[in-house]
Design a protein around this motif. Structure first.
Motif, short mmCIF file in Angstrom:
data_model
loop_
_atom_site.label_atom_id
_atom_site.label_comp_id
_atom_site.label_asym_id
_atom_site.label_seq_id
_atom_site.Cartn_x
_atom_site.Cartn_y
_atom_site.Cartn_z
N GLN A 13 8.56 -18.43 9.76
CA GLN A 13 7.49 -17.86 8.66
C GLN A 13 6.05 -18.09 9.09
OE1 GLN A 13 8.88 -15.91 6.56
NE2 GLN A 13 10.92 -16.35 6.87
N ASP A 14 5.71 -19.18 9.55
CA ASP A 14 4.33 -19.47 10.06
C ASP A 14 3.78 -18.47 11.10
OD1 ASP A 14 2.19 -21.69 10.13
OD2 ASP A 14 2.48 -21.10 12.15
N ARG A 15 4.79 -18.00 11.89
CA ARG A 15 4.36 -17.04 13.02
C ARG A 15 4.06 -15.68 12.18
NH1 ARG A 15 7.60 -13.51 15.66
NH2 ARG A 15 9.47 -14.40 14.56
N LEU A 16 5.13 -15.45 11.23
CA LEU A 16 4.86 -14.13 10.64
C LEU A 16 3.67 -14.19 9.71
CD1 LEU A 16 8.66 -13.28 9.63
CD2 LEU A 16 7.06 -12.14 11.21
N TRP A 17 3.30 -14.94 8.88
CA TRP A 17 2.14 -15.28 8.33
C TRP A 17 0.75 -14.91 9.12
CZ3 TRP A 17 1.36 -14.44 3.17
CH2 TRP A 17 2.36 -14.80 2.43
N ARG A 18 0.85 -15.57 10.22
CA ARG A 18 -0.38 -15.52 11.16
C ARG A 18 -0.36 -14.11 11.67
NH1 ARG A 18 -2.67 -20.45 12.51
NH2 ARG A 18 -1.20 -22.20 11.81
N ASP A 164 -5.17 -21.09 4.89
CA ASP A 164 -5.99 -19.65 4.82
C ASP A 164 -5.29 -18.54 5.49
OD1 ASP A 164 -8.00 -21.47 4.00
OD2 ASP A 164 -8.86 -21.67 6.27
N TYR A 165 -4.31 -18.60 6.30
CA TYR A 165 -3.67 -17.40 6.98
C TYR A 165 -2.40 -16.82 5.85
CZ TYR A 165 -0.42 -21.12 8.58
OH TYR A 165 0.50 -22.23 8.68
N THR A 166 -2.15 -17.58 4.90
CA THR A 166 -1.48 -16.91 3.94
C THR A 166 -2.15 -16.16 2.84
OG1 THR A 166 -1.46 -18.82 2.12
CG2 THR A 166 0.23 -18.95 4.04
N GLU A 167 -3.41 -15.91 3.04
CA GLU A 167 -4.08 -14.94 2.27
C GLU A 167 -3.62 -13.71 2.23
OE1 GLU A 167 -8.82 -15.09 1.59
OE2 GLU A 167 -8.26 -13.71 3.59
N PHE A 168 -3.67 -13.09 0.89
CA PHE A 168 -3.23 -11.35 0.97
C PHE A 168 -4.03 -10.63 -0.01
CE2 PHE A 168 -0.52 -13.57 -2.11
CZ PHE A 168 -0.54 -12.91 -3.12
N ILE A 169 -3.99 -9.18 0.03
CA ILE A 169 -4.49 -8.37 -1.00
C ILE A 169 -3.48 -7.63 -1.73
CG2 ILE A 169 -5.94 -6.45 -1.30
CD1 ILE A 169 -7.61 -7.06 1.34
N ALA A 170 -3.46 -7.94 -2.78
CA ALA A 170 -2.51 -7.28 -3.92
C ALA A 170 -2.68 -5.72 -4.07
CB ALA A 170 -2.51 -7.83 -5.18
N VAL A 171 -1.57 -4.97 -3.68
CA VAL A 171 -1.66 -3.46 -3.82
C VAL A 171 -0.47 -2.97 -4.55
CG1 VAL A 171 -3.30 -3.32 -1.75
CG2 VAL A 171 -0.70 -3.27 -1.62
N THR A 172 -0.85 -1.77 -5.06
CA THR A 172 0.39 -1.01 -5.68
C THR A 172 0.97 -0.14 -4.71
OG1 THR A 172 -1.22 0.71 -6.48
CG2 THR A 172 -0.63 -1.14 -7.86
N ALA A 173 0.39 -0.08 -3.46
CA ALA A 173 0.90 1.00 -2.45
C ALA A 173 0.15 0.42 -1.03
CB ALA A 173 0.80 2.41 -2.45
N TYR A 174 1.04 0.16 0.08
CA TYR A 174 0.29 -0.40 1.21
C TYR A 174 -0.69 0.67 1.86
CZ TYR A 174 4.19 -3.66 1.71
OH TYR A 174 5.08 -4.71 1.26
N GLN A 175 -1.77 0.11 2.15
CA GLN A 175 -3.02 0.86 2.61
C GLN A 175 -3.05 0.89 4.22
OE1 GLN A 175 -4.93 2.47 0.13
NE2 GLN A 175 -3.30 1.74 -1.30
N ASN A 176 -2.77 -0.05 4.81
CA ASN A 176 -2.94 -0.10 6.31
C ASN A 176 -1.79 0.12 6.93
OD1 ASN A 176 -3.69 -0.67 8.94
ND2 ASN A 176 -4.44 -2.74 8.45
N ASP A 177 -1.77 1.13 7.78
CA ASP A 177 -0.59 1.58 8.86
C ASP A 177 -0.24 0.38 9.52
OD1 ASP A 177 -0.61 4.18 7.72
OD2 ASP A 177 -1.81 5.03 9.23
N ALA A 178 -1.17 -0.47 10.04
CA ALA A 178 -0.42 -1.78 10.78
C ALA A 178 0.43 -2.57 10.10
CB ALA A 178 -1.66 -2.38 11.59
N GLN A 185 9.00 -3.66 10.65
CA GLN A 185 9.91 -4.41 11.74
C GLN A 185 10.43 -5.73 11.52
OE1 GLN A 185 7.01 -5.14 14.84
NE2 GLN A 185 8.18 -6.16 16.17
N PHE A 186 10.01 -6.50 10.46
CA PHE A 186 10.50 -7.75 10.21
C PHE A 186 10.99 -7.76 8.91
CE2 PHE A 186 6.68 -8.31 13.27
CZ PHE A 186 7.33 -9.12 14.32
N ASN A 187 10.74 -7.02 8.24
CA ASN A 187 11.48 -7.20 6.71
C ASN A 187 12.66 -6.36 6.53
OD1 ASN A 187 12.22 -7.59 4.11
ND2 ASN A 187 10.22 -6.73 3.04
#
Length: 317
Positions: A13-18, A164-178, A185-187
């Motif tokens: 999980q650490d690798r994914l969060w980063r 710090d690397y567990t920070e995120f932005i709450a959204v109702t729909a994903y904005q960034n294609d990346a 890929q991972f979920n």
């Protein structure tokens, strides 16, 4: 004591969060609540094995800004919404010894984030969409094994950890294609974005009617035994009779006789060639009827009833 406690994430999980953090991670919030991915699975070291501890999670606002996604990147777009005090959730395992907490990762997989202010679900944390948040793990030392629903006076805060690397932005729909690509890929539960999802596979796969019998197909095929029973008890066809004596007779003569519409004495005398003085109530003419001209006779119904007792119909519930 707090200086000796070390808190990190499970290696995977650490690798994914980063990785997600490098693209400014996003988390979906819904009215019904949504679990976070990557997961929050903490690994803790340095606790006293014989003392009792409880773990608590809350998600705090990272700054006082509201964000928007424009031209392929996140940027500040004004002042943040007014926030209440963050909701604090105790780990469902309650109070356990330091030894127990250090054996396995501390997972908060039951926690859900929502944008519904009126949600009364104990496992949900309210977040504002388009705001930035950071999860915080707090370790408390307890003097008893009572459930940690409310901190007791003897409860002592050992440490609080913000990664710090567990920070995120709450959204109702994903904005960034990346971020979308990383989620796919991972979920394993991100089926809504995948090509050839379960719904597509169902549409392209053979129908269940082709290999199994459902209720509709059973209803279609169930009348077939009735047809076979009706055909098996039909009366035998008799040879055609000569035309009537009087040409003006309006009785049909082209259809075979149905012996079941006459009484047995008249029929036997007729087949033997000797007619009674007044064998039929018809003037000098012998009517011939089609088997379909009359409804099924009592004898036929009796035979159908017997057949149904042998092969009862199958009712589809």
């Amino acid at each position: 004591m707090s200086n000796q406690v070390q808190v990190s994430l499970k290696e995977e999980q650490d690798r994914l969060w980063r990785l997600f953090h490098s693209h400014k991670n996003e988390m979906i919030v819904t009215k019904s609540g949504r679990k976070m991915f990557p997961k929050l699975e903490y690994v803790i070291r340095g606790l006293n094995q014989n003392k009792l501890y409880a773990m608590m999670l809350h998600i705090e606002q990272s700054d006082d800004c509201r964000y928007k996604f424009s031209s392929g990147e996140w940027m500040k777009s004004g002042k943040a919404e007014q926030h209440k005090e963050p909701k604090k959730l105790w780990h469902p395992d309650g109070v356990r010894s330091g030894k127990d907490w250090m054996v396995n990762p501390i997972c908060f997989d039951r926690v859900k984030i929502t944008n519904s202010v009126d949600s009364s679900n104990a496992s949900m944390i309210f977040l504002h969409s388009m705001h930035k948040y950071t999860p915080v793990l707090s370790v408390y030392e307890s003097q008893s094994e009572t459930p940690m629903g409310i901190p007791q006076p003897s409860t002592r805060l050992v440490t609080s950890v913000r990664l710090d690397y567990t920070e995120f932005i709450a959204v109702t729909a994903y904005q960034n294609d990346a971020v979308i690509k990383l989620k796919i890929q991972f979920n394993p539960f991100a089926k809504g974005f995948r090509e050839g999802s379960q719904g597509d596979r169902k549409r392209s796969s053979p129908s269940a009617d082709d290999s199994t019998t459902d209720e509709s197909s059973s209803q279609v095929s169930s009348p077939q035994p009735k047809k076979s029973r009706t055909a098996s008890v039909s009366p035998p066809l008799m040879p055609r009779l000569p035309p009537p004596i009087f040409p003006n007779s309006h009785f049909p003569t082209s259809s075979p006789i149905n012996p079941f519409i006459y009484t047995l004495p008249y029929f036997t005398q007729f087949t033997s060639g000797v007619l009674p003085p007044n064998p039929f109530p018809f003037p000098l003419g012998f009517p011939c009827f089609s088997p379909l001209s009359f409804p099924p006779q009592p004898s036929v119904k009796v035979e159908e009833k017997d057949q149904e007792e042998i092969e009862p119909e199958i009712n589809v519930v």
